[in-house]
Design a protein around this motif. Sequence first.
Motif: not given
Length: 623
Positions: A220-221, A185-192, A140-145
């Motif tokens: 991250y936390k 978009i917010a979810i994607l940024v947080i996951l990133l 997800l991080i390398t191929g989508v987000i």
Amino acid sequence: MNNKVEKEKLEVINLIKKTFLNFKFNLKETLVFEMFYRLLALFILWPINYVIIKYFMKSSGFTSISNSQFIDFALSIRGIICIGVVVVISFCMIFFEIGALTYIGVKSHNGEKVRLLDGAFNSFSMLKDTMDRGMIPLVLITGVIGPLTGIGLCSSLIRNFTIPPFITIELKKTLGGKALLFIGIAILVILLFRWCLAIPILLVEKIKGRAAIKKSYLIYKKNKWKLFRGFIIWIIVIFLIGTIATGGVIFTGATVGEFLGNRSVYSMIFLSVMTIIFYLMFIFFSLISTPLFVSYLVELYYALRSEDTRERDLKDEYDYKDNKIYKGLNKFRKLAILLTIVLFIVMVSINGYNVISKRVFNKDIMITAHRGASKAAPENSMSSIKKAVEQGADYAEIDVQTTKDNEVVLFHDNNLKRIAGSSKKIKDLTYEEISKIDAGSYFSKEYKNERIPKLEDILKYSKGKIKLNIELKPMGKDDNLVPLVLDLINKYDMKNDVVITSIDFDSLMKVESLEPALQTGYIVLAAIGDFEKLNVDFFSIESTLATPQTIYALHALNKGVHVFTINSEESTEKMIFLGVDNIITDNVPLVKDIENSMREDKDLDYVTMYYEAVLSITRFSNI
């Protein structure tokens, strides 16, 4: 508190400075690797995936897949296997690039020169550590987000992955859609932020993928605001560098060109050289964008990790001395580097020539008002058709459905929720019930009590004023929409004034069998395979599918190309230069103004040609 924030900002700026200094240490090796990977992706990785997809498509009875067929194929056994194989292969190749770049970043951080072969072997050797549950977030991080957020963590294999404009346009039409887009978009940024350090952790520390994801989340936390500020300042710095560099070249070229005389031979020579310089600079920034961001992630990782971290021993030439593959590749290392550089130069030269000199301007281009003039009046209404006529559109695109009592009306959605606040469907209501619905107040008070019109009324009004693109939206297999529409077209003698389109290919085939003289167009949201050979007169394609290759192939088969939904100056110019036949837009005046300005017969001076060349490079170059 302010002192603390200022201190953290200063730390980030110092970290960015350190990133650039360390990045420069192995810059030549990074450039060669990126050249090699771009060639590898273009000539080997993409073809391998395409062959795999074609094999599974053929074994499932498909020569091409488009629109809803993707779902049918994806839910089949062969489709699931195909997707699994392609995802695993793509992830391995993406990880190979990001892993090798991380290796270079780590070596640069430690002040060590790299050998690209060592980086490649280390990256591949760590692939086994990703093959656990941690692979899902890594994919997800390398191929989508990464590609979707556009911050920098995106592989050359899928650099242009974006949300199709037709989806974002529809979402922005409602408050709920805007909220959904914002939340997404917010979810994607947080996951990133949560997972962005997983690959540096995986490479530097000897742990598995799942553990790397967990450790990235723990960092991250503890440091979420540091990460946030770090990313924001990074984006600003990179934007400023890019803007200053490109702006400087453009300004210098234009200023000196004007000084030399915008029609002089000296100006032509100078601006030709400046165009080449700008193109080379564009290629350079393209090559370093991902490696530079990966290097920044490495520096962030070292700055935020705990001091007692145990690092893995990265292997080098000595460790691979008995590896036959390594020894064989190492023997031809210099030749491989030379071939890589030569082939890449040839590739970018051909690309640059095509981008600058082989643009197409279709002088017979048509403009279609999407759902009528839907920016100026309620969509699919009599008012929107009248506005489309006033604006000078060649066609008005309208969506048609049948009511419970077999009247054909103009309506787009499956239900009345967006337009009238009701969950009821058109097919479940009689026309008498529909005729009482206010279909204009949602747009503005000016159109209060605007009614959902019959197709018959639109045909009567439009005859001799504007042509119609009638999109069929059948609701179920037993829907008799096709014969009802054809009867109305014949009744008002409109065969030469309409075209029939649909996302439902079976409906178009019914039209072909009943009225072969009518022009039919297949609406394509997504496609793979030989969809160009389908038995229709033209294709109405989503704008991201409008590539020079696709348009050339369709025109070679004598098929027209309509493109939707084009609402910006940049996308309009791009479609006109690509030579499409029809632009479908919500904003007819915008498209007409741009078309008219581009159509003017004038002797372009060299400065103007320089500006156009620069725009073409930034918009059409794909390296």
